[in-house]
Design an enzyme around this catalytic site. Sequence first.
Site, PDB file in Angstrom:
ATOM      1  CG  ASP A 200      -1.756   1.221   1.395  1.00  0.00           C
ATOM      2  OD1 ASP A 200      -1.658   2.110   0.535  1.00  0.00           O
ATOM      3  OD2 ASP A 200      -2.510   1.294   2.383  1.00  0.00           O
TER       4      ASP A 200
ATOM      5  CE  LYS B  93      -1.590   7.048  -3.607  1.00  0.00           C
ATOM      6  NZ  LYS B  93      -2.040   6.054  -2.603  1.00  0.00           N
TER       7      LYS B  93
ATOM      8  CD  GLU C 262      -4.756   3.343  -2.491  1.00  0.00           C
ATOM      9  OE1 GLU C 262      -5.511   4.210  -2.037  1.00  0.00           O
ATOM     10  OE2 GLU C 262      -3.590   3.587  -2.868  1.00  0.00           O
TER      11      GLU C 262
ATOM     12  CG  ASP D 247      -9.351   4.430   0.812  1.00  0.00           C
ATOM     13  OD1 ASP D 247      -8.873   5.173   1.691  1.00  0.00           O
ATOM     14  OD2 ASP D 247      -8.638   3.659   0.138  1.00  0.00           O
TER      15      ASP D 247
HETATM   16  N1  LIG Z   1      -7.040   9.616  14.749  1.00  0.00           N
HETATM   17  C1  LIG Z   1      -7.101  10.306  13.626  1.00  0.00           C
HETATM   18  N2  LIG Z   1      -7.978  11.320  13.477  1.00  0.00           N
HETATM   19  C2  LIG Z   1      -8.043  12.044  12.348  1.00  0.00           C
HETATM   20  N3  LIG Z   1      -7.264  11.821  11.281  1.00  0.00           N
HETATM   21  C3  LIG Z   1      -6.373  10.813  11.366  1.00  0.00           C
HETATM   22  C4  LIG Z   1      -6.247   9.999  12.501  1.00  0.00           C
HETATM   23  N4  LIG Z   1      -5.285   9.086  12.286  1.00  0.00           N
HETATM   24  C5  LIG Z   1      -4.822   9.313  11.040  1.00  0.00           C
HETATM   25  N5  LIG Z   1      -5.468  10.355  10.488  1.00  0.00           N
HETATM   26  C6  LIG Z   1      -5.246  10.952   9.175  1.00  0.00           C
HETATM   27  O1  LIG Z   1      -5.299   9.968   8.188  1.00  0.00           O
HETATM   28  C7  LIG Z   1      -4.482  10.372   7.086  1.00  0.00           C
HETATM   29  C8  LIG Z   1      -3.593   9.214   6.698  1.00  0.00           C
HETATM   30  O2  LIG Z   1      -4.398   8.139   6.404  1.00  0.00           O
HETATM   31  P1  LIG Z   1      -3.817   6.912   5.595  1.00  0.00           P
HETATM   32  O3  LIG Z   1      -4.950   5.997   5.381  1.00  0.00           O
HETATM   33  O4  LIG Z   1      -2.609   6.414   6.242  1.00  0.00           O
HETATM   34  O5  LIG Z   1      -3.504   7.730   4.294  1.00  0.00           O
HETATM   35  P2  LIG Z   1      -2.851   7.328   2.919  1.00  0.00           P
HETATM   36  O6  LIG Z   1      -3.575   6.142   2.436  1.00  0.00           O
HETATM   37  O7  LIG Z   1      -3.127   8.526   2.089  1.00  0.00           O
HETATM   38  O8  LIG Z   1      -1.426   7.108   3.185  1.00  0.00           O
HETATM   39  C9  LIG Z   1      -3.681  11.573   7.536  1.00  0.00           C
HETATM   40  O9  LIG Z   1      -4.243  12.746   6.992  1.00  0.00           O
HETATM   41  C10 LIG Z   1      -3.859  11.524   9.045  1.00  0.00           C
HETATM   42  O10 LIG Z   1      -3.769  12.812   9.636  1.00  0.00           O
HETATM   43 MG   LIG Z   2      -4.588   4.644   1.749  1.00  0.00          MG
END
Ligand SMILES: Nc1ncnc2c1ncn2[C@@H]1O[C@H](COP(=O)(O)OP(=O)(O)O)[C@@H](O)[C@H]1O
Ligand SMILES: [Mg+2]
Lengths: 179, 623
Positions: free
Chosen positions: B25, B87, B184, B206
């Site tokens: 991922d 990305k 995804e 998502d």
């Molecule tokens: N507890 C939380 N509350 C709000 N936002 C969150 C929390 N935990 C993670 N995030 C947000 O989720 C996003 C990352 O999500 P993720 O699924 O890892 O993203 P990506 O797939 O784009 O890498 C970030 O913007 C982060 O700030």
């Molecule tokens: Mg993601």
Amino acid sequence: MPVSFNFQQNFFQLFGLPEHFRLDNAQLDQQYHALQTQVHPDKFAHLSEAERRMSMQMATRTNEAYQTLHEPVRRARYLLGLRGVDTQEETNTAMPMDFLIEQMEWREAVEEARQSGDVVELEKLETRLRHEVQLLQELLAVKIDDEHSYAAAAEGVRKLKFLEKLAEEIVSAFDTMDN
Amino acid sequence: MALLQISEPGLSAAPHQHRLAVGIDLGTTNSLVATVRNGISVVLNDAEGRALLPSVVRYLADGNVQVGESAQAMQSEDPINTIISAKRFMGRGLSDIRDTLGVPYRFVDAPGMLQLRTVAGVKSPVEVSAEILKVLRARAEEALAGELVGAVITVPAYFDDAQRQATKDAARLAGLNVLRLLNEPTAAAIAYGLDNASEGVYAVYDLGGGTFDISILKLSRGVFEVLATNGNSALGGDDFDQRIYCWLLEKNNLSALNAQDTRLLLTRARASKEDLTKHAETSLTALLSGGETINSMLTRQDFHVMSQNLVANTLQPVRRALRDAGLKVEDIKGVVMVGGSTRMPQVQRAVAEFFRQTPLTNLDPDKVVALGAAIQANVLAGNRSADDWLLLDVIPLSLGIETMGGLTEKIIPRNSTIPTARAQEFTTYKDGQTAMSIHVVQGERELVSDCRSLAKFDLRGIPPMVAGAARIRITFQVDADGLLNVSALETGSGVEAHITVKPSYGLSDTEITRMLQDSNQHAQDDMLARALREQQVDAEQLIEAVENALVQDGAELLNQAGQTRIRASMDGLRAALQTADHQAIKRAIAALNDTTVTFAQARMDKSVSHALGGRKITDLEGV
Ligand SMILES: Nc1ncnc2c1ncn2[C@@H]1O[C@H](COP(=O)(O)OP(=O)(O)O)[C@@H](O)[C@H]1O
Ligand SMILES: [Mg+2]
């Protein structure tokens, strides 16, 4: 359940289905899945380039066949084509007067709903249109499968094409309302 | 490579041997790698036991590169050389990035895709992503104690062709064999569906750091069928951070911050956003480089108000996806939540209200995509054959070409199941016209200028004819990765001209080679040695496979001349093997593959017809 893959077979033969407009959707889905399970690129990912290419061609054709049979207008057009009848959707514009007037009224109603942002009205129109489409499809089934009157069926396809355009306009009206 | 060693389609040539494959991922914010071990999909942790690798890459002046936590720790201190959310720039030009506010990089506008100027030179987003992938690959090879056969890399379902191509290039640059690009939400559905043995229609919502996807899937016994997908490849948690950042600027009367302070406040904004998921209010403090201190209180209520249109913006693609699938809210049996941003209570509430049901969150929204990708990678590597399932995915955006007047003519509509192909005929509009420009675009809009331009190419050598007499057949083929190939063929007069293009955002092999050469010499030597070894193994396997195939079916399926041709080509490969030149071996492998295509197809027919119940199938002329 014998399925077979042959690029020469027509789409009905490919799925082992009778060449009818009336179609058992569940059976089509089942045959489609069975065939894709055999030919889909995911089953060939670890094999050679030549095998992967072959798989892509088989899966592409299987998808095309499924889409064609799954959508009633395409299915009718395809079936009439097999019977040597051209539906003349681009060339034959001689539609019955009352049908054309009806189309105008539909269009105005959709446009009005769009302008006034009336989602409820648009949904009503959509439901009514779906009903109309259903009726026309039932008529097609009679013309093609029972009466074999292909010229009348071709006109039915042309009418359905109009209704399809209308449905697209309703979708685009919904889309503009979302914005 | 197991050319010609076919028993039945879908069966591995050597089923007893477990082939190492991973799912990756590659996220905007965090990246993960997972694999199937003893039949169970597991995320692979780093040496410190951490699963998530922050998608952050820092370039140092001495040529070293930091990836993950160590780079993230330096993002405020060294913002210009520390690339986060790369990305968002994949397959994008500078003009595509609407909002460079708070993005401290030194952008370089390059044809096709923007680049970033760092102390270590100009880097493309593809190279940045490749650094992340290299770390994950090393992590996997260490944990699994072996070389990977390949990887499934996930992409947002709403990624267009340019973004997908860029992702695939990044994987190649990281030395990964891409088994498949997987959407995804589809990956999440696999992990979720197989876990719960679910049936019915599900929505996967998502919301990650930089992208939003919605997919509607039908799960029936053994089949995952994507009915429609929609989204926004530039909407995610980052935008929520931005809202807080802007609010901070306004509240503290700040303007024109330097890169360091910008990055610092964005980091604080993100922390308080995440804090507000658990708490009703949070305080934001920061010491700016000029000595000013920031100290502000933010309540959950205020945050919800300032971000409510972002949440609302996610529901528009949801409505469109439902409509495209021909479904109503009440047809949706469950809603699967994926991505860190779905932890925000206002997002959960909005989704619950829209679908009139509580969304499912029983799988870790951070890991579910990687877990699903690993399951798919395991299948694609050929490790499973029994209790198989089928995945039918779609393309997210319509593909078409430009016609007269700058209008788009759609050739493949969005949400078409892949792989798919469509051909359409066009003609010349001038007497004696001998060339035609073909402009390939992607998007839903009428005007070409509102769609994404993927490629432009000319078809030349059309024999002069009166206007409208030439028949130019343009074929679009989308493969199972969702990647497009276009070819044009003049058929009207029997004279054929043929060209196949890759979209212009994709990197050519020479560009990839150039990038590889940019990396340091040591790594390059490793790569060359590795490439040679791989080619040698491939060549030996291929020779053995062809030998076996000739013994089994040569006499039945080939005439004397055909057999001689294959033998000569095989001798060519044996000679190349002596040279220790991996390029030469690669060319000889390709040549042998070409010579054996017809034979392979004949054998495949034989085996497919065997698998399908012994009927005689394909006439080769028709293929
Ligand atoms: N507890 C939380 N509350 C709000 N936002 C969150 C929390 N935990 C993670 N995030 C947000 O989720 C996003 C990352 O999500 P993720 O699924 O890892 O993203 P990506 O797939 O784009 O890498 C970030 O913007 C982060 O700030
Ligand atoms: Mg993601």
